[in-house]
Motif scaffolding. Structure first.
Motif, PDB file in Angstrom:
ATOM      1  N   GLU A  72       0.907  -1.109   0.000  1.00 56.20           N
ATOM      2  CA  GLU A  72       0.000   0.000   0.000  1.00 56.20           C
ATOM      3  C   GLU A  72       0.943   1.154   0.000  1.00 56.20           C
ATOM      4  OE1 GLU A  72      -2.950  -0.639  -0.380  1.00 56.20           O
ATOM      5  OE2 GLU A  72      -4.182   0.215   1.136  1.00 56.20           O
ATOM      6  N   GLN A 238       2.440  -0.800   4.093  1.00 52.72           N
ATOM      7  CA  GLN A 238       1.761  -1.770   4.942  1.00 52.72           C
ATOM      8  C   GLN A 238       2.272  -3.145   4.659  1.00 52.72           C
ATOM      9  OE1 GLN A 238      -2.158  -1.302   3.783  1.00 52.72           O
ATOM     10  NE2 GLN A 238      -2.638   0.193   5.335  1.00 52.72           N
ATOM     11  N   TYR A 339      -6.698   1.408   4.096  1.00 55.65           N
ATOM     12  CA  TYR A 339      -6.027   2.696   3.926  1.00 55.65           C
ATOM     13  C   TYR A 339      -6.572   3.744   4.878  1.00 55.65           C
ATOM     14  CZ  TYR A 339      -4.808   7.173   1.920  1.00 55.65           C
ATOM     15  OH  TYR A 339      -4.372   8.451   1.757  1.00 55.65           O
TER      16      TYR A 339
ATOM     17  N   ALA B  25      -0.226   2.577   8.508  1.00 58.19           N
ATOM     18  CA  ALA B  25      -1.282   3.035   7.623  1.00 58.19           C
ATOM     19  C   ALA B  25      -2.037   4.133   8.340  1.00 58.19           C
ATOM     20  CB  ALA B  25      -2.224   1.888   7.312  1.00 58.19           C
TER      21      ALA B  25
END
Lengths: 355, 432
Positions: A72, A238, A339, B25
């Motif tokens: 990510e 990630q 996210y 994140a």
């Protein structure tokens, strides 16, 4: 020893190490790149179309993607298979993305997701990177061995070959690629999943040895290198598990998708935020962090992260908390939950109280 | 070896890269745009006698501040919410209330009144604050003002200004023969009480920081004199006995001195008088007209108007008269300066291009901006939290002046609903 006679080598190596080290340090905690403008030529697909595309076909050639890191990435540097650009392009254009081996439906979608990096269904309809696969080539320099955070600089042309083969491989691989991809995929398979983007360009061995070098243990280090390599790309944000949902189509988000989600959160909060308009309040910013559940509602009470001795701070902080509570539940694309599940907002009224 | 070293260097380099931590994140957003809107708040009628009236005063105060938008009682879904019950927050969320006030008034056996309230955060579903007050039954208005201040402070972070009074000149009669009396009222226009009987012309009343005394200018016969009056007892005395006329008195922040201007011959200069020792000190010299002095909140400086440079402008000097420095430079005539209790602004009256306006500037003269402008606006005075300014406006013709308030951003201009005409307001400090 040769070194004595070649001081230049030592100096050069030292400078290289220094440069790499500095860039690593600078990159290790990159600030989120709010890239609002992408100059990639894009093909706009509706989320549905894209989804269909990324779902792939059972009959598609399955490329053994190396478990590319489902990354990510903060900064989308993917090189959407630059190589074979022209071909890829065509392929991309036709919605039948046979190439995209995103085996969504097949095996681990997660994995492939990453490769594609375009979020299969960017709720925000940002043009999937897929479509631009061809074009973006120039953009995605990612594989550069150097962690180039820079959003894909066009170096690509020269790189394209390499980058493509990288994890991206799956995605665009235009027909012509497949062969190449297969080869590369094999190679990649050897590498500890993905991240390797840069690894690809660099001799795999070098990467393997990334860890603090111990001459006598190089072999041992080789094996250990993997995990760190993941991080080393600098684009890795990630770990696998967080990418995408089990059924989701792509977990990786392009820059435009990310900024679209960021923008949606920002706009929504802006409508809920009602700070008290008092003198001196324009100097009081409030940082709030909150975690969201998959349905967009608050997982727990939002937290204030900063403190300020100013007597007005509490009222400003409470108005920020009220804004977050009022805005819940947020309407965000579930497939990108990984996210947006944690959000940190800096409420800064400096421009609001004009005069 | 050489190759080995080269490899080593590369490996170390990659090692450093490898050491980079994977980022969490986390979506990070900078939000610089919100709504500058009043906060929607629901104020339920307090239970008990005068409960409805108290809730009404609170609602009115918060609404007039411009920072709150009280929700119409008719829209409430949950009715008869008692002080001791927990509200059904969902029903308040539905009508978009973000804050909720409940309360109760209970007569006590000793004749006093107990007034209690709770302030709730509807979105969080929790009580934010609550208090109880004991007072004489006639004083229910003050309790309402005190509760308004508590709510205001908790939700804005600023000190409130509702439990304050304003002294002003009340004017009655036809324009040719206006009778002017000193009067005092609550800041919302209620409880107006005359202090002088109208027998003499009175001007520019000002509060002492202790708010029990006021100083004002009155004409006794032909001479203008500065007076001190004790509001409680009504006693008054002349401040000093100067030859010539004295004008525009103001208290120092510690209440120990009164600063004023004294006219002698064709010029007027600024003097301060120590109220205990009755000694006076001349602060300005020269043949200009220096008047309208106002202390800074720390008592160290005085701003005043002077025409020593030509037309009337603003000057700042030390409270001992040292180093006067001009701070206003715009076109027009600047007068009646007053220093904000927060110390950050000086408000003034400005006459330019046929218009009268009220403006503010920083004490160094920068950042000048006008808050209101028109046919006539003058005489600014600050609320004790430095956020609101009251002034008066004469529409001209046969009508008389009225009091208005505006906040220091120029927004939320409101008329103060006083019977008859009113001018020359001066705002007291917080009474509690």
């Amino acid at each position: 020893m040769n070194l004595k006679r070649e001081p230049g080598l030592v100096v050069s190596a030292a400078f290289h190490v220094l440069a790499l080290g500095l860039s690593a340090g600078a990159l290790s905690s990159p600030k989120p790149f709010n890239v609002q403008v992408e100059s990639l030529p894009v093909e706009i697909l509706s989320p549905k179309e894209f989804d269909q595309i990324t779902r792939g076909e059972k009959t598609a050639k399955s490329v053994t993607e190396t478990k590319a890191a489902r990354v990510e990435k903060l900064n989308e540097i993917e090189t959407p298979k630059p190589d074979a650009a022209p071909l890829a392009k065509q392929d991309v254009v036709t919605p039948t993305r046979v190439n995209t081996p995103k085996p969504q439906p097949q095996d681990d979608r997660a994995e492939d997701e990453d490769e594609i990096e375009d979020k299969p269904k960017p709720a925000k309809t940002t043009p999937q990177p897929q479509p631009k696969v061809a074009e973006p080539e120039p953009k995605k320099p990612e594989p550069k061995p150097e962690p180039k955070l820079a959003e894909a600089k066009p170096e690509p042309k020269p790189e394209p070959k390499k980058p493509d083969t990288k994890p991206e491989v799956k995605k665009e691989p235009a027909k012509p690629e497949p062969k190449k991809l297969d080869d590369i995929a094999k190679k990649l398979n050897e590498l500890p999943d993905t991240k390797a983007q840069k690894a690809v360009s660099k001799p795999a061995s070098a990467q393997e040895n990334a860890k603090p070098f111990d001459a006598s243990k190089v072999a041992a280090l080789l094996d250990k290198r993997e995990p760190s390599r993941t991080a080393s790309t600098g684009r890795q944000v990630q770990t696998t598990a967080s990418l995408g949902s089990a059924t989701g189509t792509a977990a990786k988000l392009s820059v435009s998708q990310r900024s679209a989600i960021d923008g949606a959160i920002r706009d929504h909060l802006s409508s809920c935020w009602n700070p008290p308009y008092t003198a001196g309040a324009d100097k009081l910013n409030v940082r709030v962090r909150f975690a969201l559940k998959q349905d967009g509602s608050l997982e727990a009470q939002p937290q204030i992260l900063n403190t300020n001795a100013d007597p007005m701070f509490r009222a400003q902080a409470e108005s920020a908390l009220r804004a977050v509570r009022k805005c819940s539940p947020f309407k965000l694309p579930a497939e990108h939950y990984a996210y947006w599940q944690n959000v940190e907002v800096n409420f800064d009224p400096k421009d609001m109280f004009g005069g | 070896m050489k190759r080995f070293c080269l490899l080593a260097a590369l490996v170390v380099g990659f090692g450093l890269l490898g050491g980079a931590k994977p980022a969490l994140a986390l979506v990070q957003i900078d939000l610089t745009k919100g709504n500058v809107q009043p906060l929607p708040i629901a104020i339920t009628d307090f239970s008990g006698e005068q409960g409805v009236a108290i809730a009404g005063v609170i609602t009115n105060n918060l609404k007039r501040s411009g920072l709150f938008a009280p929700i119409d009682k008719d829209a409430f879904i949950e009715k008869n919410l008692g002080l001791d019950s927990t509200p059904q927050f969902a029903s308040w969320k539905v009508i978009n209330a973000q804050a909720l006030v409940t309360g109760r008034v209970t007569p006590q056996p000793d004749g006093r009144l107990k007034a209690e309230f709770r302030l709730w955060d509807v979105l969080e579903g929790k009580q934010v604050t609550g208090s109880q007050y004991f007072t004489k039954p006639d004083n229910w208005r003050r309790v309402a003002h005190i509760i308004s201040d508590a709510i205001y402070e908790r939700l804005t972070g600023e000190k409130g200004y509702f439990d304050t009074r304003v002294v002003f000149v009340s004017e009655t009669g036809p324009k040719a023969r206006r009778i002017k009396r000193l009067a005092i009222m609550d800041q919302d226009g209620a409880n107006v009480r005359n202090i002088t009987d109208g027998g003499e012309l009175v001007l520019t009343p000002r509060f002492s920081p202790s708010s029990q005394d006021i100083t004002y200018m009155g004409y006794a016969g032909e001479d203008a004199r500065v007076y001190l009056m004790d509001l409680n007892s009504g006693r008054r005395e002349v401040v000093g006995n100067f030859p010539g006329m004295t004008f525009a008195p103001r208290f120092s922040p510690d209440g120990q001195k009164v600063v004023m201007s004294l006219q002698q011959g064709g010029s007027s200069n600024i003097f301060s008088m120590d109220l205990r020792s009755r000694t006076t000190t001349r602060l300005t010299t020269g043949s200009a007209l220096d008047t309208a002095p106002s202390y800074s909140p720390d008592g160290r400086q005085i701003v005043f108007e002077s025409d020593r440079g030509g037309n009337t402008q603003l000057y700042v000097m030390g409270s001992d008269g040292s180093a006067p420095k001009r701070i206003s430079f715009g076109e027009g005539a600047y007068s009646q300066p007053v220093w904000s209790p927060r110390g950050d602004l000086i408000a003034f009256t400005k006459r330019a291009g046929g218009q009268f306006g009220i403006g503010v500037m920083r004490p160094d003269g920068t950042g000048e901006r006008m808050l209101v402008s028109g046919y006539h606006n003058e005489g600014p005075t600050f609320a004790p939290n430095g956020r609101v300014i009251m002034f008066f406006r004469d529409p001209g013709g046969e009508a008389g002046p009225s009091l208005y308030s505006v906040d220091i951003s120029g927004r939320n201009e409101q008329r103060i609903p006083v019977q008859g005409y009113a001018s020359d307001p001066a705002w007291s400090p917080l009474l509690h």
